[in-house]
Design a protein around this motif. Structure first.
Motif, short mmCIF file in Angstrom:
data_model
loop_
_atom_site.label_atom_id
_atom_site.label_comp_id
_atom_site.label_asym_id
_atom_site.label_seq_id
_atom_site.Cartn_x
_atom_site.Cartn_y
_atom_site.Cartn_z
N LEU A 227 59.35 50.94 5.63
CA LEU A 227 58.53 50.21 4.67
C LEU A 227 57.13 51.31 4.25
O LEU A 227 57.00 51.32 3.23
N SER A 228 56.67 51.70 5.23
CA SER A 228 55.65 52.64 4.91
C SER A 228 55.88 53.88 4.53
O SER A 228 55.22 54.33 3.41
N LEU A 229 56.87 54.37 4.77
CA LEU A 229 57.43 55.73 4.47
C LEU A 229 57.97 55.59 2.97
O LEU A 229 57.48 56.46 2.30
N LEU A 230 59.08 54.93 2.88
CA LEU A 230 59.62 54.89 1.60
C LEU A 230 58.62 54.48 0.66
O LEU A 230 58.47 54.90 -0.64
N THR A 231 57.81 53.13 0.69
CA THR A 231 57.16 52.55 -0.31
C THR A 231 55.97 53.60 -0.49
O THR A 231 55.72 53.91 -1.80
#
Length: 284
Positions: A227-231
C-alpha cells in the motif's frame, strides 16, 4: 492483578520508547546514518517485541500463553491480510482519480525494482510481503499482542484508539530525522495519527479473527510494502506531498475500520485471543 498489569504496561512503554528513540536519534545525529536505509530501520521494528518479551518474562512473569504465537485454525484472516493491501491500493488510487489529483499512469512503477517491468513489481512485492512478515511481527507482538489487550480490556473502541495513538506517537521522531518529509509537520503528523488509529482497528480485528499475532503481522507487512510503496510511488509522480499521499492512502483504511466498528466486529480486548479465553473458561 490490575496493579501487575499497570506495572507491565508502564515498563513496556518505557522500554519500547526509550530503546527506539535512543537508537533513532543516535543513528541519525551521532552516527550520521540514513533512516531511509532498511538495514538501519530494522532494529526499530523489533524494539516493541523486545519490550514485550522482557515484560512478559521478567517483570510481570505472565508468560506467553496469550501472546498468539501460533498460526490459529482460520485461514480467512490471513487471506484478508494478504489481499487487503493491493485492494486498498486500487481504492486509494480510485479516490485520487475521482477528486482529480491523480491521472491514471502506471509508468512510475517501472522504477520500483531495477530491471523489472512495472507490472511485475506488485507481484514481487506480494511475495516479499510473506517473506518479510517476521520483520513486522516485531511491532505487532508489542502493540497488538501485548499492549492493546491490556488497555481498557472491556472497551474495544478505547483500546484500539489509545493503542493507535501510542503507536503513532512512537513513530513521530521519524518526521524529524529524514525518514518522511511533511510540508506542514503538524498537519502531516495529524494525518499519520488518524491512519495509525484506523490501522490498529483492522489489525485488532485480524487478531481477534485469527487468534494469532501472525495475521496482523502479515497485514502490517502489506501496508508498508504494498500500500505505502505502490501508492506513494504513483502519487508522488503526480506532485502530491507526503501529507496528501498519507490522507489518500488512509481512505480505504478508514472505510474498512469504520465498517468494523459500526458492525460490532471488534470484540472486547481481553488479555488473550478468543481461542485462549475459551480454553481458560473450560478449565476454571
Amino acid at each position: 492483578m490490575v496493579t501487575e498489569h499497570k506495572r507491565g504496561v508502564v515498563a513496556f512503554l518505557l522500554i519500547a520508547f526509550g530503546t527506539t528513540w535512543t537508537y533513532l536519534f543516535t543513528a541519525r545525529f551521532a552516527l550520521g546514518l540514513s533512516l531511509v536505509n532498511p538495514l538501519v530501520q530494522l532494529p526499530l521494528g523489533f524494539a516493541p517485541a523486545i519490550a514485550a518479551v522482557i515484560v512478559r518474562r521478567w517483570i510481570t512473569r505472565e508468560g506467553f500463553a496469550d501472546a498468539g504465537l501460533r498460526l490459529g485454525t482460520s485461514r480467512l484472516p490471513y487471506l484478508a491480510a494478504w489481499i487487503g493491501p493491493p485492494v486498498f491500493v486500487v481504492a486509494a488510487l480510485g479516490a485520487a482519480a475521482v477528486v482529480g489529483v491523480w491521472h491514471p499512469d502506471l509508468s512510475p512503477l517501472n522504477g520500483i525494482v531495477s530491471g523489472l517491468p512495472g507490472w511485475a513489481a506488485p507481484l514481487l512485492l506480494m511475495v516479499l510481503v510473506v517473506l518479510l512478515t517476521p520483520v513486522y511481527w516485531g511491532e505487532e507482538f508489542g502493540w497488538t499482542s501485548y499492549l492493546r489487550p491490556r488497555l481498557f480490556p472491556d472497551r474495544p473502541l478505547a483500546s484500539v484508539v489509545v493503542t493507535g495513538l501510542i503507536w503513532a506517537l512512537w513513530h513521530y521522531p521519524l518526521a524529524f530525522v529524514g525518514y518522511i518529509h511533511f510540508g506542514n509537520v503538524a498537519l502531516g503528523l495529524a494525518a499519520w495519527t488518524v491512519s495509525f488509529v484506523f490501522q490498529e482497528v483492522i489489525l485488532a480485528w485480524l487478531w481477534s479473527r485469527s487468534g494469532s499475532v501472525w495475521a496482523p503481522s502479515l497485514a502490517h507487512a502489506g501496508n508498508n510494502m504494498v500500500l505505502s510503496l505502490l501508492t506513494g510511488q504513483l502519487l508522488s509522480h503526480s506532485g502530491l506531498g507526503a501529507t496528501a499521499t498519507t490522507l489518500i492512502m488512509s481512505v480505504p483504511i478508514i472505510a474498512v475500520g469504520t465498517w468494523i466498528l459500526l458492525t460490532g466486529r471488534l470484540p472486547a480486548s481481553r488479555s488473550a485471543p478468543r481461542s485462549h479465553r475459551m480454553r481458560a473458561h473450560v478449565h476454571r
